[in-house]
Design an enzyme around this catalytic site. Structure first.
Site, PDB file in Angstrom:
ATOM      1  N   HIS A 193       0.819  -1.211   0.000  1.00 26.34           N
ATOM      2  CA  HIS A 193       0.000   0.000   0.000  1.00 26.34           C
ATOM      3  C   HIS A 193       0.852   1.259   0.000  1.00 26.34           C
ATOM      4  O   HIS A 193       2.073   1.220   0.183  1.00 26.34           O
ATOM      5  CB  HIS A 193      -0.954   0.000   1.204  1.00 26.34           C
ATOM      6  CG  HIS A 193      -0.269   0.011   2.551  1.00 26.34           C
ATOM      7  ND1 HIS A 193       0.276   1.139   3.103  1.00 26.34           N
ATOM      8  CD2 HIS A 193      -0.042  -0.997   3.441  1.00 26.34           C
ATOM      9  CE1 HIS A 193       0.791   0.849   4.287  1.00 26.34           C
ATOM     10  NE2 HIS A 193       0.628  -0.441   4.510  1.00 26.34           N
ATOM     11  N   CYS A 209       2.930  -4.838   6.817  1.00 22.21           N
ATOM     12  CA  CYS A 209       2.587  -4.633   5.414  1.00 22.21           C
ATOM     13  C   CYS A 209       3.780  -4.066   4.647  1.00 22.21           C
ATOM     14  O   CYS A 209       4.797  -3.694   5.227  1.00 22.21           O
ATOM     15  CB  CYS A 209       1.393  -3.693   5.291  1.00 22.21           C
ATOM     16  SG  CYS A 209      -0.167  -4.403   5.880  1.00 22.21           S
TER      17      CYS A 209
END
Length: 301
Positions: A193, A209
């Protein structure tokens, strides 16, 4: 396609000094069994330069720039200092397909289908205790303007530190740490992301992440398909026998000792690569202690 990419890169070189926006690094895949891509790049420090801005301009990781220039102050580099910019590298040992992320070097490689190219991006990964997993997966979902649901542990920590409840859902916007685009790994909680904190790129700073610059994740979002393979590896030692006879190595800092208890990165494959040569073995062990992340040639016997 290749001519267009070369023209774009020339444009960036000529006019890039007017902007520190991140731009994808695009390389031709090497021929034959070669793993070497890119060229050696240096930069002469100007007054007011600092590593965060330089890492964004050259599209390299912050820690990668520090490792390549260990004796330079990253916040106040001296004017006239010649910096090594880590734009030359060896491809990881992995199938040249889809996305390959090497945690040790904090880089994401994207191999587009049916094109002899590789796109390389710096990334941020999970900090110690919140490790990014090593997996073979795929892009299961693509989301624009994603919402963020903070985990319960984070909400509890926030309440302890600030004395008030943290919102259960953070909508898209400047306070959302996912940025404007997100790619989900299969159906897991792990995402590739964007971010609202540019300092997190090229660092171990996330909750597990994969973080990318806003410009990079936007490009990736629009150029890959759901179902694209994703392979996440940890390869601090990269090696290559080159067609011209060179034996090349590129060494990065392994993740923490705690996460690699009992793991020996000086494997039998490494021993065979150096043909059990004591001098070359010593060089690799020294580089593992103070890795530069730069490609270098081992002395031939």
């Amino acid at each position: 396609m290749t001519k267009l990419i070369k023209s774009l890169r020339n444009f960036v070189i000529i006019f890039g000094s007017f902007s520190f926006a991140s731009v994808a690094s695009v390389y031709q895949l090497p021929a034959g069994n070669s793993k070497l891509i890119g060229e050696k790049v240096t930069y002469l420090v100007e007054q007011g330069d600092y590593f965060q801005a330089l890492s964004e301009y050259h599209n390299v990781g912050f820690l990668a720039l520090i490792a390549a220039n260990p004796n330079v102050d990253p916040f106040l580099p001296t004017k006239g200092t010649l910096l090594e910019i880590p734009k030359q590298m060896l491809l990881p040992y992995a199938e040249r397909k889809g996305i390959v992320i090497n945690l040790a070097e904090l880089r994401l490689y994207y191999f587009p289908p049916n094109e002899p190219l590789v796109y390389v991006f710096p990334v941020g990964i999970g900090r110690q205790g919140l490790t990014t997993p090593r997996v073979i997966s795929y892009i299961g979902d693509k989301r624009k303007n994603p919402t963020w649901t903070p985990p319960q542990e984070m909400r509890e920590r926030y309440k302890e530190e600030h004395g008030k409840e943290m919102a259960k859902v953070i909508p898209a916007g400047p306070d959302n740490p996912f940025g404007k685009y997100a790619l989900r790994l299969a159906s897991s909680e792990y995402l590739i992301h964007g971010t609202n904190k540019r300092m997190g790129i090229g660092l171990r700073a996330s909750s597990g992440c994969i973080r990318m610059y806003a410009e990079d994740i936007e490009w990736l979002y629009h150029n890959i398909k759901v179902g694209t393979q994703v392979r996440i590896v940890e390869q601090p030692i990269k090696m290559s026998y080159e067609p011209d006879g060179q034996k090349l190595i590129e060494i990065h800092k392994p993740l923490s000792d705690e996460e690699n208890i009992g793991k020996n990165f000086f494997t039998e494959a490494v021993a065979q690569f150096i043909q059990h040569d004591d001098q070359q073995s010593q060089i690799i062990k020294q580089r593992l202690e103070k890795p530069s992340g730069l490609v270098e040639s081992l002395p031939l016997r």
